[in-house]
Design an enzyme around this catalytic site. Structure first.
Site, mmCIF file in Angstrom:
data_model
loop_
_atom_site.group_PDB
_atom_site.id
_atom_site.type_symbol
_atom_site.label_atom_id
_atom_site.label_comp_id
_atom_site.label_asym_id
_atom_site.label_seq_id
_atom_site.Cartn_x
_atom_site.Cartn_y
_atom_site.Cartn_z
ATOM 1 N N ASP A 107 0.841 -1.201 0.000
ATOM 2 C CA ASP A 107 0.000 0.000 0.000
ATOM 3 C C ASP A 107 0.878 1.253 0.000
ATOM 4 O O ASP A 107 1.623 1.493 0.944
ATOM 5 C CB ASP A 107 -0.879 -0.006 1.261
ATOM 6 C CG ASP A 107 -1.840 1.173 1.284
ATOM 7 O OD1 ASP A 107 -2.860 1.095 0.577
ATOM 8 O OD2 ASP A 107 -1.559 2.171 1.980
ATOM 9 N N TYR A 127 2.916 9.774 -0.222
ATOM 10 C CA TYR A 127 3.927 9.171 0.658
ATOM 11 C C TYR A 127 5.358 9.418 0.144
ATOM 12 O O TYR A 127 6.323 9.098 0.838
ATOM 13 C CB TYR A 127 3.709 7.658 0.815
ATOM 14 C CG TYR A 127 2.399 7.252 1.451
ATOM 15 C CD1 TYR A 127 1.533 8.199 2.007
ATOM 16 C CD2 TYR A 127 2.009 5.920 1.498
ATOM 17 C CE1 TYR A 127 0.328 7.811 2.569
ATOM 18 C CE2 TYR A 127 0.807 5.532 2.070
ATOM 19 C CZ TYR A 127 -0.028 6.489 2.590
ATOM 20 O OH TYR A 127 -1.229 6.104 3.152
ATOM 21 N N LYS A 130 -2.650 5.900 -4.298
ATOM 22 C CA LYS A 130 -3.765 6.815 -4.048
ATOM 23 C C LYS A 130 -3.460 8.175 -4.654
ATOM 24 O O LYS A 130 -2.342 8.677 -4.535
ATOM 25 C CB LYS A 130 -3.987 7.001 -2.528
ATOM 26 C CG LYS A 130 -3.952 5.699 -1.750
ATOM 27 C CD LYS A 130 -4.192 5.877 -0.271
ATOM 28 C CE LYS A 130 -3.827 4.605 0.484
ATOM 29 N NZ LYS A 130 -2.424 4.468 0.852
ATOM 30 N N HIS A 147 -7.567 9.580 -2.256
ATOM 31 C CA HIS A 147 -6.981 9.500 -0.913
ATOM 32 C C HIS A 147 -7.917 10.039 0.180
ATOM 33 O O HIS A 147 -7.986 9.483 1.267
ATOM 34 C CB HIS A 147 -5.643 10.246 -0.903
ATOM 35 C CG HIS A 147 -4.689 9.758 0.132
ATOM 36 N ND1 HIS A 147 -3.334 9.725 -0.068
ATOM 37 C CD2 HIS A 147 -4.877 9.286 1.392
ATOM 38 C CE1 HIS A 147 -2.742 9.251 1.024
ATOM 39 N NE2 HIS A 147 -3.659 8.977 1.919
ATOM 40 N N LEU A 187 -2.978 -1.072 13.801
ATOM 41 C CA LEU A 187 -2.381 -1.262 15.131
ATOM 42 C C LEU A 187 -2.578 -0.003 15.977
ATOM 43 O O LEU A 187 -1.900 0.189 16.992
ATOM 44 C CB LEU A 187 -0.884 -1.565 14.978
ATOM 45 C CG LEU A 187 -0.569 -2.781 14.093
ATOM 46 C CD1 LEU A 187 0.881 -2.778 13.646
ATOM 47 C CD2 LEU A 187 -0.923 -4.067 14.827
ATOM 48 N N LYS A 246 1.976 -1.159 9.054
ATOM 49 C CA LYS A 246 3.294 -0.645 8.660
ATOM 50 C C LYS A 246 4.283 -0.979 9.775
ATOM 51 O O LYS A 246 3.962 -0.846 10.958
ATOM 52 C CB LYS A 246 3.210 0.874 8.459
ATOM 53 C CG LYS A 246 4.549 1.587 8.345
ATOM 54 C CD LYS A 246 5.020 2.184 9.657
ATOM 55 C CE LYS A 246 6.402 2.796 9.566
ATOM 56 N NZ LYS A 246 6.892 3.270 10.892
ATOM 57 N N SER A 247 5.487 -1.388 9.385
ATOM 58 C CA SER A 247 6.553 -1.444 10.383
ATOM 59 C C SER A 247 7.892 -1.201 9.727
ATOM 60 O O SER A 247 8.192 -1.752 8.666
ATOM 61 C CB SER A 247 6.585 -2.782 11.121
ATOM 62 O OG SER A 247 7.640 -2.720 12.061
ATOM 63 N N ARG A 283 9.034 -6.871 13.523
ATOM 64 C CA ARG A 283 7.594 -6.606 13.611
ATOM 65 C C ARG A 283 6.893 -6.833 12.271
ATOM 66 O O ARG A 283 5.739 -7.229 12.227
ATOM 67 C CB ARG A 283 7.337 -5.195 14.154
ATOM 68 C CG ARG A 283 7.567 -5.106 15.663
ATOM 69 C CD ARG A 283 7.095 -3.798 16.242
ATOM 70 N NE ARG A 283 7.941 -2.676 15.872
ATOM 71 C CZ ARG A 283 9.065 -2.334 16.494
ATOM 72 N NH1 ARG A 283 9.478 -3.025 17.536
ATOM 73 N NH2 ARG A 283 9.768 -1.299 16.087
ATOM 74 N N ASN A 307 3.686 -9.184 12.040
ATOM 75 C CA ASN A 307 2.401 -8.712 11.518
ATOM 76 C C ASN A 307 1.878 -9.574 10.371
ATOM 77 O O ASN A 307 0.685 -9.565 10.083
ATOM 78 C CB ASN A 307 2.523 -7.248 11.058
ATOM 79 C CG ASN A 307 2.839 -6.310 12.200
ATOM 80 O OD1 ASN A 307 2.630 -6.654 13.363
ATOM 81 N ND2 ASN A 307 3.377 -5.133 11.882
HETATM 82 P P1 NAP Z 1 -0.144 1.202 12.043
HETATM 83 O O1 NAP Z 1 0.229 0.247 10.976
HETATM 84 O O2 NAP Z 1 -1.362 0.960 12.852
HETATM 85 O O3 NAP Z 1 1.027 1.325 13.093
HETATM 86 C C1 NAP Z 1 2.354 1.598 12.746
HETATM 87 C C2 NAP Z 1 3.076 1.904 14.046
HETATM 88 O O4 NAP Z 1 3.010 0.778 14.913
HETATM 89 C C3 NAP Z 1 4.529 2.215 13.849
HETATM 90 O O5 NAP Z 1 4.897 3.146 14.826
HETATM 91 C C4 NAP Z 1 5.205 0.871 14.128
HETATM 92 O O6 NAP Z 1 6.493 1.077 14.635
HETATM 93 C C5 NAP Z 1 4.301 0.257 15.153
HETATM 94 N N1 NAP Z 1 4.195 -1.217 14.987
HETATM 95 C C6 NAP Z 1 4.252 -1.937 13.855
HETATM 96 N N2 NAP Z 1 4.051 -3.244 14.104
HETATM 97 C C7 NAP Z 1 3.854 -3.352 15.423
HETATM 98 C C8 NAP Z 1 3.589 -4.443 16.270
HETATM 99 N N3 NAP Z 1 3.476 -5.677 15.807
HETATM 100 N N4 NAP Z 1 3.448 -4.195 17.595
HETATM 101 C C9 NAP Z 1 3.558 -2.942 18.083
HETATM 102 N N5 NAP Z 1 3.805 -1.855 17.335
HETATM 103 C C10 NAP Z 1 3.950 -2.071 15.998
HETATM 104 O O7 NAP Z 1 -0.241 2.700 11.506
HETATM 105 P P2 NAP Z 1 -0.133 3.463 10.112
HETATM 106 O O8 NAP Z 1 1.237 3.445 9.589
HETATM 107 O O9 NAP Z 1 -0.802 4.763 10.359
HETATM 108 O O10 NAP Z 1 -1.079 2.645 9.139
HETATM 109 C C11 NAP Z 1 -0.634 1.578 8.342
HETATM 110 C C12 NAP Z 1 -0.735 1.910 6.865
HETATM 111 O O11 NAP Z 1 -2.053 2.311 6.535
HETATM 112 C C13 NAP Z 1 0.125 3.100 6.424
HETATM 113 O O12 NAP Z 1 1.492 2.763 6.331
HETATM 114 C C14 NAP Z 1 -0.524 3.434 5.115
HETATM 115 O O13 NAP Z 1 -0.106 2.527 4.123
HETATM 116 C C15 NAP Z 1 -1.999 3.251 5.473
HETATM 117 N N6 NAP Z 1 -2.640 4.511 5.892
HETATM 118 C C16 NAP Z 1 -3.529 5.099 5.047
HETATM 119 C C17 NAP Z 1 -4.141 6.287 5.388
HETATM 120 C C18 NAP Z 1 -5.125 6.899 4.435
HETATM 121 O O14 NAP Z 1 -5.477 8.086 4.603
HETATM 122 N N7 NAP Z 1 -5.612 6.165 3.460
HETATM 123 C C19 NAP Z 1 -3.865 6.924 6.608
HETATM 124 C C20 NAP Z 1 -2.969 6.285 7.477
HETATM 125 C C21 NAP Z 1 -2.379 5.084 7.112
HETATM 126 P P3 NAP Z 1 7.772 0.478 13.830
HETATM 127 O O15 NAP Z 1 7.673 1.029 12.450
HETATM 128 O O16 NAP Z 1 8.915 0.983 14.621
HETATM 129 O O17 NAP Z 1 7.588 -1.011 13.871
#
Ligand code: NAP
Length: 272
Positions: A43, A48, A73, A106, A185, A226-227, A232, A236
């Site tokens: 994704d 980005y 997006k 988006h 997450l 995302k990680s 991690r 995941n």
């Molecule tokens: P997320 O995936 O919920 O969380 C990422 C955060 O959690 C990072 O700080 C990561 O740290 C940590 N993490 C990762 N795996 C973990 C685990 N197993 N246990 C504990 N902590 C963990 O948040 P997100 O990046 O906001 O969302 C994921 C993806 O969704 C984005 O990368 C993007 O592709 C998409 N997104 C889309 C939109 C939109 O508007 N469409 C908005 C937000 C996000 P580390 O990196 O240090 O592991």
């Protein structure tokens, strides 16, 4: 528990790799590693600033392009009938591919008629430059409008144990869409949750794995964690080897569901 969902004849892997906030070489290495681990869904987004690295990682990973489900997006400033195809073409060039598997809007943009934007998006699909089209951050009422205007297959929204999406899930069922859970997450907050930790301990799993599994127990939902950490990333992806009991799911269902991580100034009325 299926590991893929079929939508409009396209197979969507239910665990994707999110790439927001990873750029440059870090992004290249992360996506290559994700593909090595077995992720087949990536994704990204124009906003980005990492499409080139994502594309290069896919090309170099030795995984056939047709085995990777790739999403990008279009940003809201590019929603006009002329701007959208230019933006899509620029993304394909950066990604080094002749099509994406899913092309999303988006965020909603009330300044451009949805008819105009959806029309342009649908033309990308008709021309084979996107296998599926969809939206992101569309609340249920706006998604219903979009569904009347084009063959929308997906809404990508924030969804995790602290934020419910019941109305969207009902629409997904009725219209045979899929819902992508972003920030699955809760941007890392799940790691500190006592309930998720306790349930994880009952399975020898982490709170993050429990959160992802709970999301995947909703039909028609895919997740894009995302990680930046290799460990991690592996964790995941490893979420199909255990099952939550009805009681465990109910304990997660009972957590408050009104906490949103992302609510920028341009966000829509979420209840619309
Ligand atoms: P997320 O995936 O919920 O969380 C990422 C955060 O959690 C990072 O700080 C990561 O740290 C940590 N993490 C990762 N795996 C973990 C685990 N197993 N246990 C504990 N902590 C963990 O948040 P997100 O990046 O906001 O969302 C994921 C993806 O969704 C984005 O990368 C993007 O592709 C998409 N997104 C889309 C939109 C939109 O508007 N469409 C908005 C937000 C996000 P580390 O990196 O240090 O592991």
């Amino acid at each position: 528990m299926t590991q893929t969902i079929d939508v409009q004849g396209v197979t969507v892997p239910r665990v994707g790799f999110g790439t927001w906030q990873i750029t440059g070489e870090e992004c290249y290495e992360a996506v290559r590693h994700a593909l090595e681990l077995g992720y087949r869904h990536i994704d990204t987004a124009r906003a980005y600033d990492n499409e080139e690295e994502v594309g290069r990682a896919i090309a170099d990973a030795g995984v056939p392009r047709e085995e990777v489900f790739l999403t990008t997006k279009i940003w809201t400033s590019e929603f006009g009938a002329d701007a959208l195809p230019r933006a899509a073409a620029d993304s394909l060039r950066k990604l080094g591919t002749d099509h994406v598997d899913l092309l999303l809007l988006h965020w909603p943009n009330p300044d451009v008629p949805l008819e105009e934007t959806l029309g342009a998006l649908a033309r990308e699909r008709e021309a084979g430059r996107a296998r599926l089209i969809g939206v992101s951050n569309f609340p249920p009422g706006l998604l219903e409008r979009a569904l009347r205007l084009g063959p929308v297959a997906n809404d990508q929204v924030e969804f995790h144990p602290y934020l419910g999406q019941d109305r969207l899930l009902a629409l997904a069922e009725t219209h045979e869409l899929f819902v992508t859970a972003y920030s699955p997450l809760a941007q890392g907050d799940v790691a500190r949750d006592a309930v998720l930790r306790e349930i994880g301990e009952e399975h020898g799993r982490t709170p993050g794995q429990v959160a992802l599994r709970w999301l995947l127990d909703h039909e028609r939902v895919v997740v894009v964690p995302k990680s930046a950490s290799p460990q991690r990333r592996a964790e995941n992806f490893d979420v199909f080897g255990f099952e939550l009991s009805d009681d465990q799911r109910a304990r997660i269902d009972a957590l408050p569901k009104d906490r949103r991580q992302g609510d920028p100034s341009w966000a829509p009325d979420w209840n619309a």
